[in-house]
Design an enzyme around this catalytic site. Structure first.
Site, PDB file in Angstrom:
ATOM      1  N   ASP A  66       0.807  -1.216   0.000  1.00 27.05           N
ATOM      2  CA  ASP A  66       0.000   0.000   0.000  1.00 27.05           C
ATOM      3  C   ASP A  66       0.841   1.268   0.000  1.00 27.05           C
ATOM      4  O   ASP A  66       2.048   1.231   0.213  1.00 27.05           O
ATOM      5  CB  ASP A  66      -0.971   0.001   1.200  1.00 27.05           C
ATOM      6  CG  ASP A  66      -0.343  -0.563   2.471  1.00 27.05           C
ATOM      7  OD1 ASP A  66       0.894  -0.607   2.552  1.00 27.05           O
ATOM      8  OD2 ASP A  66      -1.092  -0.944   3.373  1.00 27.05           O
ATOM      9  N   ASN A 135      -7.936  -2.719  13.928  1.00 29.24           N
ATOM     10  CA  ASN A 135      -9.313  -3.033  13.517  1.00 29.24           C
ATOM     11  C   ASN A 135      -9.358  -4.258  12.589  1.00 29.24           C
ATOM     12  O   ASN A 135     -10.374  -4.545  11.987  1.00 29.24           O
ATOM     13  CB  ASN A 135      -9.959  -1.826  12.819  1.00 29.24           C
ATOM     14  CG  ASN A 135      -9.231  -1.430  11.545  1.00 29.24           C
ATOM     15  OD1 ASN A 135      -8.223  -2.041  11.176  1.00 29.24           O
ATOM     16  ND2 ASN A 135      -9.743  -0.423  10.851  1.00 29.24           N
ATOM     17  N   HIS A 137      -7.462  -4.748   9.858  1.00 24.15           N
ATOM     18  CA  HIS A 137      -7.135  -4.545   8.441  1.00 24.15           C
ATOM     19  C   HIS A 137      -5.826  -5.238   8.069  1.00 24.15           C
ATOM     20  O   HIS A 137      -4.949  -5.431   8.909  1.00 24.15           O
ATOM     21  CB  HIS A 137      -7.126  -3.060   8.063  1.00 24.15           C
ATOM     22  CG  HIS A 137      -5.962  -2.259   8.575  1.00 24.15           C
ATOM     23  ND1 HIS A 137      -6.102  -0.961   9.025  1.00 24.15           N
ATOM     24  CD2 HIS A 137      -4.634  -2.529   8.688  1.00 24.15           C
ATOM     25  CE1 HIS A 137      -4.920  -0.486   9.388  1.00 24.15           C
ATOM     26  NE2 HIS A 137      -4.010  -1.412   9.194  1.00 24.15           N
ATOM     27  N   GLU A 142      -9.878  -2.185   4.891  1.00 29.34           N
ATOM     28  CA  GLU A 142     -10.580  -1.910   6.147  1.00 29.34           C
ATOM     29  C   GLU A 142     -11.787  -2.853   6.299  1.00 29.34           C
ATOM     30  O   GLU A 142     -12.211  -3.489   5.321  1.00 29.34           O
ATOM     31  CB  GLU A 142     -11.050  -0.446   6.149  1.00 29.34           C
ATOM     32  CG  GLU A 142      -9.922   0.578   6.027  1.00 29.34           C
ATOM     33  CD  GLU A 142      -9.143   0.808   7.338  1.00 29.34           C
ATOM     34  OE1 GLU A 142      -9.001  -0.128   8.141  1.00 29.34           O
ATOM     35  OE2 GLU A 142      -8.685   1.942   7.544  1.00 29.34           O
TER      36      GLU A 142
HETATM   37  C1  F6R Z   1       1.417  -1.442   6.069  1.00 25.28           C
HETATM   38  C2  F6R Z   1       0.168  -2.199   6.155  1.00 25.28           C
HETATM   39  C3  F6R Z   1      -0.655  -2.170   7.385  1.00 25.28           C
HETATM   40  C4  F6R Z   1       0.153  -2.487   8.652  1.00 25.28           C
HETATM   41  C5  F6R Z   1      -0.741  -2.456   9.886  1.00 25.28           C
HETATM   42  C6  F6R Z   1       0.074  -2.660  11.155  1.00 25.28           C
HETATM   43  O1  F6R Z   1       2.016  -1.613   4.802  1.00 25.28           O
HETATM   44  O2  F6R Z   1      -0.197  -2.803   5.208  1.00 25.28           O
HETATM   45  O3  F6R Z   1      -1.699  -3.108   7.261  1.00 25.28           O
HETATM   46  O4  F6R Z   1       0.749  -3.745   8.528  1.00 25.28           O
HETATM   47  O5  F6R Z   1      -1.395  -1.232   9.960  1.00 25.28           O
HETATM   48  O6  F6R Z   1       0.945  -1.587  11.331  1.00 25.28           O
HETATM   49  P1  F6R Z   1       2.047  -1.608  12.495  1.00 25.28           P
HETATM   50  O7  F6R Z   1       3.008  -2.702  12.149  1.00 25.28           O
HETATM   51  O8  F6R Z   1       2.687  -0.239  12.418  1.00 25.28           O
HETATM   52  O9  F6R Z   1       1.326  -1.879  13.769  1.00 25.28           O
END
Ligand code: F6R
Length: 250
Positions: A66, A135, A137, A142
């Site tokens: 992303d 959440n 994701h 989402e």
């Molecule tokens: C980032 C991504 C997100 C993160 C998720 C956890 O490329 O795809 O899904 O993996 O938000 O983020 P952290 O590791 O910062 O808790």
């Protein structure tokens, strides 16, 4: 499917070994990569190990999950910037085969279509790394995202913006839109490794453990993948029933 290791360092070592085994098996492998705090120790360990063992990464292709819309490669909070700092600048990747969505692209619809197509044309992802949001994701898919989604533009939930505001000077600076690989693109990967570390992930991991596969919990889709592994540290696993925890390799 749920495996527990003592701490983020142990997970980083384990995942780095898995990635190196994948690269040694197939030096032109396609890796699916994630950003975020969870991945930092993994990339740190991987960079050291690849250098130490003199592994050739120049044949690899990588696709990131992303990118924020509105942030360019030079913006310190863009995911391209994150990847350059934590992985790509440290090793001899072929820069033209390190793909991320372009957050400044004018034609988002075309870019989304192209991104999923590029993955298909590269022969699909061999190994996909995932973190998980509070959440549920994965990528920026989402809650409520259809399981058959391809690369698309998302409006980030307030929870996700709040979680990610720790990296920005103020909440106002957190972009409200992003491009993400879709759940179907992710599920087409040959192998998936989802990592969750720290006490902040304990509740969502308990929910993921108990929940049936359903679109309100995007990460639950990987429970129906034939070759997926969910790796937790002790803190993230604190609400999982003791008898359901497996040690890696058990
Ligand atoms: C980032 C991504 C997100 C993160 C998720 C956890 O490329 O795809 O899904 O993996 O938000 O983020 P952290 O590791 O910062 O808790």
């Amino acid at each position: 499917m749920f495996y527990v290791l003592p701490n983020p360092q142990a997970i980083a070592e384990y995942v780095s070994d898995l990635l190196i085994a994948q690269i040694q098996k197939k030096n032109n492998a396609v890796l699916g990569l994630a950003t975020g705090s969870t991945m930092e120790p993994v990339y740190e360990k991987l960079s050291k190990q690849v250098t130490h063992k003199n592994i050739d990464v120049s044949g690899l292709t990588t696709f990131n999950l992303d990118e924020y819309i509105g942030l360019g490669a030079e913006h310190p909070q863009s995911y391209r910037y994150f990847m350059q700092q934590h992985l790509f600048n440290r090793l001899a990747f072929a820069r033209h085969r390190t793909f991320l969505p372009d957050g400044l692209c004018n034609d988002l619809t075309e870019q989304c279509e192209q991104y999923s197509n590029q993955i298909r044309q590269s022969g699909y992802i061999d190994l996909q790394l995932l973190g998980i949001g509070n959440n549920g994701h994965i990528g920026f898919n989402e809650p409520g995202t259809p399981f058959n989604s391809r690369t698309h533009v998302v409006t980030l939930s307030e929870q996700t913006r709040l979680d990610n505001s720790r990296f920005f000077d103020s909440m106002n600076e957190v972009p409200d839109k992003a491009i993400t690989l879709g759940l179907q693109d992710i599920m087409e990967s040959r192998q998936i490794i989802l990592i969750a570390t720290g006490v902040k992930k304990a509740e969502i991991m308990a929910e993921l453990y108990e929940s049936p596969v359903n679109e309100q919990l995007p990460a639950s889709v990987i429970k129906s993948h034939p070759n997926a592994m969910i790796l937790l540290d002790e803190q993230a696993a604190m609400y999982l029933p003791d008898n359901m925890r497996k040690a890696v390799g058990a």
